[in-house]
Design a protein around this motif. Sequence first.
Motif, short mmCIF file in Angstrom:
data_model
loop_
_atom_site.label_atom_id
_atom_site.label_comp_id
_atom_site.label_asym_id
_atom_site.label_seq_id
_atom_site.Cartn_x
_atom_site.Cartn_y
_atom_site.Cartn_z
N ALA A 98 0.82 -1.27 0.02
CA ALA A 98 0.10 -0.15 0.01
C ALA A 98 0.75 1.22 0.00
O ALA A 98 0.45 2.40 -0.58
N LEU A 99 2.10 1.12 0.71
CA LEU A 99 2.88 2.36 0.72
C LEU A 99 3.64 2.62 -0.52
O LEU A 99 3.67 3.72 -1.10
N ALA A 100 3.90 1.53 -1.29
CA ALA A 100 4.47 1.66 -2.58
C ALA A 100 3.52 2.48 -3.48
O ALA A 100 3.66 3.29 -4.29
N LEU A 101 2.39 2.07 -3.50
CA LEU A 101 1.19 2.46 -4.43
C LEU A 101 1.00 3.85 -4.04
O LEU A 101 0.86 4.68 -4.93
N LEU A 102 1.01 4.26 -2.83
CA LEU A 102 0.62 5.73 -2.39
C LEU A 102 1.94 6.41 -3.09
O LEU A 102 1.74 7.76 -3.44
N LEU A 103 3.31 6.15 -2.75
CA LEU A 103 4.34 6.96 -3.00
C LEU A 103 4.46 7.00 -4.63
O LEU A 103 4.82 8.01 -5.26
N GLY A 104 4.03 5.86 -5.42
CA GLY A 104 4.44 5.91 -6.80
C GLY A 104 3.14 6.92 -7.57
O GLY A 104 3.63 7.41 -8.41
N THR A 105 2.26 7.44 -6.75
CA THR A 105 1.37 8.49 -7.34
C THR A 105 2.10 9.69 -7.40
O THR A 105 1.78 10.55 -8.48
N ALA A 106 3.21 9.99 -6.72
CA ALA A 106 3.89 11.21 -6.62
C ALA A 106 4.85 11.12 -7.98
O ALA A 106 5.62 12.43 -8.22
N LEU A 107 5.17 10.12 -8.61
CA LEU A 107 5.81 9.80 -9.61
C LEU A 107 5.23 10.38 -11.13
O LEU A 107 5.80 9.76 -12.09
N GLY A 108 4.05 10.66 -11.01
CA GLY A 108 3.23 10.79 -12.28
C GLY A 108 2.56 9.41 -13.05
O GLY A 108 3.13 8.47 -12.19
N PRO A 109 2.11 9.47 -14.06
CA PRO A 109 1.66 8.39 -14.48
C PRO A 109 2.41 7.23 -14.85
O PRO A 109 2.13 6.20 -14.65
N TRP A 110 3.57 7.75 -15.38
CA TRP A 110 4.72 6.53 -15.87
C TRP A 110 5.10 5.89 -14.57
O TRP A 110 5.18 4.88 -14.31
N GLY A 111 5.51 6.72 -13.51
CA GLY A 111 6.02 6.23 -12.30
C GLY A 111 4.97 5.45 -11.46
O GLY A 111 5.21 4.36 -10.98
N PHE A 112 3.81 5.86 -11.50
CA PHE A 112 2.61 4.88 -10.75
C PHE A 112 2.24 3.55 -11.56
O PHE A 112 2.24 2.73 -11.04
N GLY A 113 2.28 3.66 -12.85
CA GLY A 113 2.11 2.58 -13.76
C GLY A 113 3.23 1.60 -13.42
O GLY A 113 2.88 0.41 -13.08
#
Length: 301
Positions: free
Chosen positions: A108-123
């Motif tokens: 869950a933490l990974a997915l939350l932090l991933g949102t801060a890296l934009g669509p490519w980072g989150f994907g």
Amino acid sequence: MSVTSDLHSARSTPHPRAVLTLVKPITWFPPVWAYLCGVVASGVSPWSAPGPVLLGMVLAGPVVCGMSQAANDWCDRHVDAINEPDRPIPSGAIPGRWGLWIALAMSALALLLGTALGPWGFGATVFGVAAAWAYSAEPVRLKRSGILGPGLVGLCYEGLPWFTGAAVLSAGAPAAPVVALALLYALGAHGIMTLNDFKALEGDRQTGVRSLPVTLGPARAARVACWTMALPQLAVVALLAGWDWPWHAGAIAALLALQLAAMRVLLRDPKGRAPWYNATGVSLYVGGMMVAAFALRGTGG
């Protein structure tokens, strides 16, 4: 039961040192290094976006890679009870279902932090988290396959972070040369992961994990791993030479030559020498990755 096991079995919460052992900091280096390769290959100065660079490093290493280690140890607790009974979960240093809760919380933490890296980072983060569970957990458990399992790990350790670093810094899809070299190094990492499977040979055999050391035997599996590591690097050398980067191609060829010398030592005693090769030949392998990344800086990501 040993005194240590008795003490661990009495715990109701994990020992902090055991949690750190569970997420295996030594394994964080490859994806962090690969992410930095992508940053370099993007052609964008990392000093222009220090936040995404640092966040991507934390996400690739401590969070996503650490989560994957926790998930793997939870799903492999029965195998580890045979191979390495002193590891945190089978020893009781992490009691009950705490190993599972840690892995889920880190997902869950990974997915939350991933949102801060934009669509490519989150994907990329979504892919990495899903791949970690697909590798370890039933009913998928790709780890059972000596082909799919190491291939997925190699992709997530080397190719995915490289691609992500380049995509995040350039705020878009990386250039074709960047993707090509990231995939080649991910393919070569299949061999590295095969060598890593030597340490679990007996437990894998008893629990039905069909790793290449189990299905082919140590000698043949080591030869396959060596070819798998070497051939993609030869392709990288050829591509860089064809793209008019002869000095970078020559440097990677020299690093490959040193790896081939180390492979000769490995093949004399594959099971005994696999840890040694992982500390020597793999260092040369990842060094070549950064050389290739610097060659690609001119592509603009």
